[in-house]
Write an enzyme that holds these catalytic residues in place. Sequence first.
Site, short mmCIF file in Angstrom:
data_model
loop_
_atom_site.label_atom_id
_atom_site.label_comp_id
_atom_site.label_asym_id
_atom_site.label_seq_id
_atom_site.Cartn_x
_atom_site.Cartn_y
_atom_site.Cartn_z
N HIS A 289 0.60 -1.23 -0.03
CA HIS A 289 0.06 -0.01 -0.04
C HIS A 289 0.77 1.12 0.00
CE1 HIS A 289 -4.04 -1.78 1.49
NE2 HIS A 289 -3.30 -2.73 1.51
N HIS A 332 -3.03 -0.26 11.92
CA HIS A 332 -2.03 0.71 12.41
C HIS A 332 -2.54 1.41 13.34
CE1 HIS A 332 -4.96 3.06 9.63
NE2 HIS A 332 -4.46 4.28 10.27
N GLU A 338 -7.18 11.05 13.42
CA GLU A 338 -8.11 10.81 11.89
C GLU A 338 -9.43 10.77 12.29
OE1 GLU A 338 -6.80 6.85 10.47
OE2 GLU A 338 -4.72 6.94 10.99
N HIS A 362 -10.33 8.44 15.05
CA HIS A 362 -9.33 7.58 15.90
C HIS A 362 -8.10 8.13 16.04
CE1 HIS A 362 -11.19 4.45 12.90
NE2 HIS A 362 -11.79 4.17 14.20
N HIS A 368 -6.47 0.87 15.15
CA HIS A 368 -7.79 0.54 14.33
C HIS A 368 -7.22 -0.02 12.88
CE1 HIS A 368 -6.24 4.57 13.12
NE2 HIS A 368 -6.61 4.52 11.97
FE FE2 Z 1 -6.23 5.21 10.23
#
Ligand code: FE2
Length: 437
Positions: A289, A332, A338, A362, A368
């Site tokens: 990613h 992560h 976030e 988060h 999460h």
């Molecule tokens: Fe995230």
Amino acid sequence: MSDLKYLSGFGSEFSSEDPRRPGALPEGRNTPQRCAYGLYAEQLSGSAFTAPRNDNRRTWFYRIRPSVVHKPFKRLDVAKHLTHNWDEQEPDPNQSRWLPFDLPTTPVDFVSGLHTVCGAGDPRARNGLAIHVYLCNKSMERSAFYSSDGDLLIVPQQGTLRITTEFGIMEVAPNEIAVVQLGMRFAVTVDGPSRGYILEVFDGHFKLPDLGPIGANGLANPRDFLTPVAKYHDEDNIDFTIISKYQGALFAAQQRHSPFDVVAWHGNYVPYKYNLANFMVINSVSFDHCDPSIFTVLTCPSTKPGVAIADFVIFPPRWSVQEDTFRPPYYHRNCMSEFMGLILGAYEAKEGGFVPGGASLHSAMTPHGPDAPSFRAASRAELSPQKIAVGTQAFMFESSLSMAITKWGAETCKKLDAKYHECWQALPKLFSDKINV
Ligand code: FE2
């Protein structure tokens, strides 16, 4: 609407003149001794006079009356849930998720419908941010609003907003965004029940992110940002209310004319809109990613290189082609905070609970990732090229600041999902003495 016209470009020096008064825009002078048509010249500064040229922002208005023609500001007692008091609640590091915020059942306009969910910092020190939602069903009437505290990045989720500004009119539908910068006056007309998210930043302005090795093209292209053209209202002997958000509180001043009386303007400090469907996604990688920063539409940088007060990031429809890769967002923990919202559709990393009009937070270093059903499905899925997130648009306000949730966000709205943590509890232990599971 088809009667609206726009200028395009990001960070450009624009000029615009209402065709009903040709020649209103002076040539060769910003402040001629006498402006054409008896107009007044007024400068709106969005940066310190001495800011470096690349960051310097200002616009010259040529208007029927200067903005200073108003009665004194007095405290306005609406929008009771608009706040910058980050100490209303005990700190809460838990993952938070909200069901869709309720639309009002009585007439409420855009300003009265502002509710602060979370934030950090202080507009008095010009550092920080606030995240609000607007929940309204009634157009603003003979009133205009501006924030003295920061730039407003507005993300409609339900209902199209017609935003009348001093610069002209913008129509902004779900899957589009608008940015109305510090000090710019505007009024919002709605077409019915309307809900959306607002990111307010107290320092600096939103910029396009640098592209580095991506090159000159990609992500949000400057040409797709649209700025309204001049359209003045010549209205006298009317009661008009100017509402200022100042140090987190609202104040109202009365005047007897429309503030949308700008006949011509020029400058590089302008409101703008952008259609998220124009975002050029760069994420069809061979394996693994890219970090979600690859989806950044706009960033408000802090003074630390590469660290944002807030980024506006989207998760648009795109091709997923990674080989030998767990494709949903990875598990992560992040030093950034976030805040996510969903404009439409179903988000790829959650099978339920995170729905349009809701949100999640988060916080810094709180873990999460995908819920149990999403993990199970994605870890067994056939990895052929796949178009994902079709018909959806999730977004993230990501901040380097550690945000606090307001009392409204934690309690009053009654939308906080107390069972959110349960979506991860069913993640099984897969550890085995076999190398291939
Ligand atoms: Fe995230």
